[in-house]
Scaffold this motif. Structure first.
Motif, PDB file in Angstrom:
ATOM      1  N   GLY A 112       0.432  -1.163  -0.270  1.00  0.00           N
ATOM      2  CA  GLY A 112      -0.047   0.271  -0.673  1.00  0.00           C
ATOM      3  C   GLY A 112       1.254   1.087   0.149  1.00  0.00           C
ATOM      4  O   GLY A 112       0.505   2.684  -0.613  1.00  0.00           O
ATOM      5  N   TYR A 113       2.583   1.224   0.788  1.00  0.00           N
ATOM      6  CA  TYR A 113       2.277   2.283   0.730  1.00  0.00           C
ATOM      7  C   TYR A 113       3.334   2.561  -0.661  1.00  0.00           C
ATOM      8  O   TYR A 113       3.344   3.652  -1.338  1.00  0.00           O
ATOM      9  CB  TYR A 113       3.675   1.900   1.464  1.00  0.00           C
ATOM     10  N   ALA A 114       3.801   1.369  -0.952  1.00  0.00           N
ATOM     11  CA  ALA A 114       4.840   1.179  -2.684  1.00  0.00           C
ATOM     12  C   ALA A 114       3.854   2.493  -3.770  1.00  0.00           C
ATOM     13  O   ALA A 114       3.688   3.333  -4.517  1.00  0.00           O
ATOM     14  CB  ALA A 114       4.838  -0.074  -2.857  1.00  0.00           C
ATOM     15  N   MET A 115       1.971   1.353  -3.460  1.00  0.00           N
ATOM     16  CA  MET A 115       1.091   2.353  -3.892  1.00  0.00           C
ATOM     17  C   MET A 115       1.057   3.830  -3.975  1.00  0.00           C
ATOM     18  O   MET A 115       0.544   4.273  -5.338  1.00  0.00           O
ATOM     19  CB  MET A 115       0.074   1.755  -3.335  1.00  0.00           C
ATOM     20  N   ILE A 116       1.153   4.462  -2.946  1.00  0.00           N
ATOM     21  CA  ILE A 116       1.306   5.872  -2.714  1.00  0.00           C
ATOM     22  C   ILE A 116       2.291   6.632  -2.998  1.00  0.00           C
ATOM     23  O   ILE A 116       2.229   7.434  -4.232  1.00  0.00           O
ATOM     24  CB  ILE A 116       0.597   5.990  -1.049  1.00  0.00           C
ATOM     25  N   VAL A 117       3.660   6.314  -3.018  1.00  0.00           N
ATOM     26  CA  VAL A 117       4.439   6.476  -3.432  1.00  0.00           C
ATOM     27  C   VAL A 117       4.343   6.383  -5.671  1.00  0.00           C
ATOM     28  O   VAL A 117       4.818   7.858  -5.931  1.00  0.00           O
ATOM     29  CB  VAL A 117       5.715   5.641  -3.776  1.00  0.00           C
ATOM     30  N   ASN A 118       3.990   5.228  -6.154  1.00  0.00           N
ATOM     31  CA  ASN A 118       3.696   5.124  -7.034  1.00  0.00           C
ATOM     32  C   ASN A 118       2.538   6.113  -7.666  1.00  0.00           C
ATOM     33  O   ASN A 118       2.795   6.239  -9.012  1.00  0.00           O
ATOM     34  CB  ASN A 118       3.028   4.127  -7.553  1.00  0.00           C
ATOM     35  N   VAL A 119       1.525   7.003  -7.313  1.00  0.00           N
ATOM     36  CA  VAL A 119       0.369   7.346  -7.482  1.00  0.00           C
ATOM     37  C   VAL A 119       1.409   8.852  -7.608  1.00  0.00           C
ATOM     38  O   VAL A 119       0.994   9.285  -8.581  1.00  0.00           O
ATOM     39  CB  VAL A 119      -0.648   8.117  -6.232  1.00  0.00           C
ATOM     40  N   PHE A 120       2.162   9.318  -6.851  1.00  0.00           N
ATOM     41  CA  PHE A 120       2.822  10.691  -7.006  1.00  0.00           C
ATOM     42  C   PHE A 120       4.081  10.530  -8.107  1.00  0.00           C
ATOM     43  O   PHE A 120       4.446  11.515  -9.271  1.00  0.00           O
ATOM     44  CB  PHE A 120       3.786  10.978  -5.732  1.00  0.00           C
ATOM     45  N   THR A 121       4.594   9.077  -8.364  1.00  0.00           N
ATOM     46  CA  THR A 121       6.069   8.737  -9.821  1.00  0.00           C
ATOM     47  C   THR A 121       5.139   8.679 -10.810  1.00  0.00           C
ATOM     48  O   THR A 121       5.504   9.160 -11.971  1.00  0.00           O
ATOM     49  CB  THR A 121       6.648   7.753  -9.337  1.00  0.00           C
ATOM     50  N   ILE A 122       3.777   8.503 -10.389  1.00  0.00           N
ATOM     51  CA  ILE A 122       3.134   7.839 -12.488  1.00  0.00           C
ATOM     52  C   ILE A 122       2.718   9.648 -13.067  1.00  0.00           C
ATOM     53  O   ILE A 122       2.831   9.589 -13.860  1.00  0.00           O
ATOM     54  CB  ILE A 122       1.980   6.882 -12.684  1.00  0.00           C
TER      55      ILE A 122
END
Length: 418
Positions: free
Chosen positions: A55-65
């Motif tokens: 879930g943390y990786a998902m939050i980071v990826n929302v920003f990164t995408i």
């Protein structure tokens, strides 16, 4: 009288361009503080929003995408409308996003504002490179660029103690509010100071780029679509795609790794988590100055950048040691050296863009390249999120050890003056 006025105008132009560098530096400082807050607050945010590592990786990826998608668009906007205007509006929007993150009550709201941050922040770097390219000649361009982009590592340096202090003294929401308000103040300062370069500066830069033939012989700009037919663009894209994830790992996973892997508390991370980023900052400014010195001693600018970057690749195998180091001290030392390499590449590949492409294309190329770099970080971040909890970090560190050597091979075989 005319000569005196010219000299006076030149003096003011020299002073203004270094003030502009200082403001860009401040903007990038808080650009990186804003993006690194989720890493520093990772355990707290995981508890607040009931997240696991995936879930943390998902939050980071929302920003990164969002960052990856918007980066090429930002470069085009800078080339179309100018660095001054786009820089101002991007700082305003990402500051609002930071404040919104502090107001978030659900993971959906928080994710929305992290995505908004990702949309706004990438414009900072094409605008910065465009500004450096039109205000500075090759004799000092890498140094000026590194002083601007040094804000990234300074932001990473001050973020752990600043965010830890604000969170422990008040709460995590206050940290988001304070950083957002600082961004708005920086945007107003930029609006007050920034101007396009005067004719004498423009002539100096144009003459250098076109050689002895003069500004009239300056290389013709490519259309946006024509850029995609150049070998150097694809080389730059591969370099950023391969090498950027190492720096993103340092940003997004190191503070959490120190807490979860080394047993440090949030307060302890605030005390030592800045060390690798300070070392990276000083080291990368030094390597940029070295490449400028080679230029002043007669080495062609593009070749000087290639030589320096290749030398720094010698630090890449240190990544293999990270899984076997005893204690926090060894981890900090090796991460510091790896960060010097990663940040030197991040700083100077931007200068390589300025040396390889016509000035009107610089922001667009950097925007496209930055998007590919962020895409590489998205894929690598997803891999880290999946692997680190099951197989441990050893596989990740092995992969990191070969990424910059591959980038150096691409640099020498594909990138040239277009």
């Amino acid at each position: 009288m005319t000569v005196l006025q010219t000299q006076k105008g030149r003096w003011f132009s020299e002073k203004r361009r270094w003030f502009i560098v200082a403001i860009i530096f401040l903007a990038i400082v808080f650009n990186y503080v804003d993006r690194q807050m989720v890493s520093i607050l990772k355990p707290l945010l995981k508890k607040e929003f009931s997240l696991d590592d995936g879930g943390y990786a998902m939050i980071v990826n929302v920003f990164t995408i969002c960052y990856a998608v918007m980066y090429p668009v930002s470069g085009w906007l800078v080339d179309k409308f100018g660095a001054g205007r786009i820089m101002f509006y991007s700082i305003i929007v990402w500051s609002i996003a930071s404040i919104g993150g502090g107001f978030s009550r659900t993971i959906g709201q928080f994710g929305f504002f992290r995505g908004m941050l990702g949309v706004a922040e990438p414009a900072n770097f094409p605008a910065q490179l465009k500004t450096v390219t039109i205000w500075f000649s090759g004799r000092v361009r890498a140094t000026a660029n590194s002083l601007c982009v040094a804000g990234s590592s300074i932001g990473a340096i001050i973020a752990p103690p600043l965010i830890a202090w604000l969170t422990l003294s008040f709460n995590w929401k206050v940290a988001f509010f304070v950083c957002g308000l600082m961004g708005i103040l920086i945007a107003l300062l930029w609006k007050l100071v920034y101007r396009d370069p005067p004719p004498e500066i423009s002539r100096e830069v144009a003459t250098e780029l076109s050689g002895e033939a003069g500004a009239a012989a300056a290389p013709e700009a490519f259309s946006w679509w024509k850029l995609w037919t150049t070998r150097s663009l694809w080389g730059i894209l591969l370099i950023r795609f391969i090498s950027d994830p190492v720096w993103y790992f340092c940003l997004f996973w190191l503070p959490g790794y120190l807490q979860e892997g080394s047993g440090l508390s949030l307060a302890q991370v605030g005390m030592v988590g800045w060390i690798p980023f300070l070392v990276a900052d000083l080291g990368s400014i030094g390597t940029s100055a070295w490449s400028d010195r080679m230029v002043r001693n007669g080495t062609p600018p593009l070749r000087a950048r290639k030589i320096m970057l290749t030398v720094m690749v010698a630090l890449a195998p240190l990544c293999l040691l990270l899984n076997y180091l005893p204690g926090v001290t060894g981890t900090l030392i090796v991460f510091s050296l790896v960060a010097v390499m990663a940040l030197s590449w991040l700083f100077t590949v931007s200068v390589v863009v300025a040396e390889a492409f016509p000035v009107p294309n610089v922001a667009s190329v950097l925007g496209i390249a930055g998007g590919f770099g962020a895409l590489g970080a998205v894929l690598f971040n997803y891999y880290v999120g999946e692997v680190i909890g099951s197989l441990g970090p050893a596989t990740i560190f092995m992969l990191m050890a070969v990424m910059h050597p591959l980038a150096a091979l691409v640099l020498w075989t594909m990138v040239r003056r277009e």
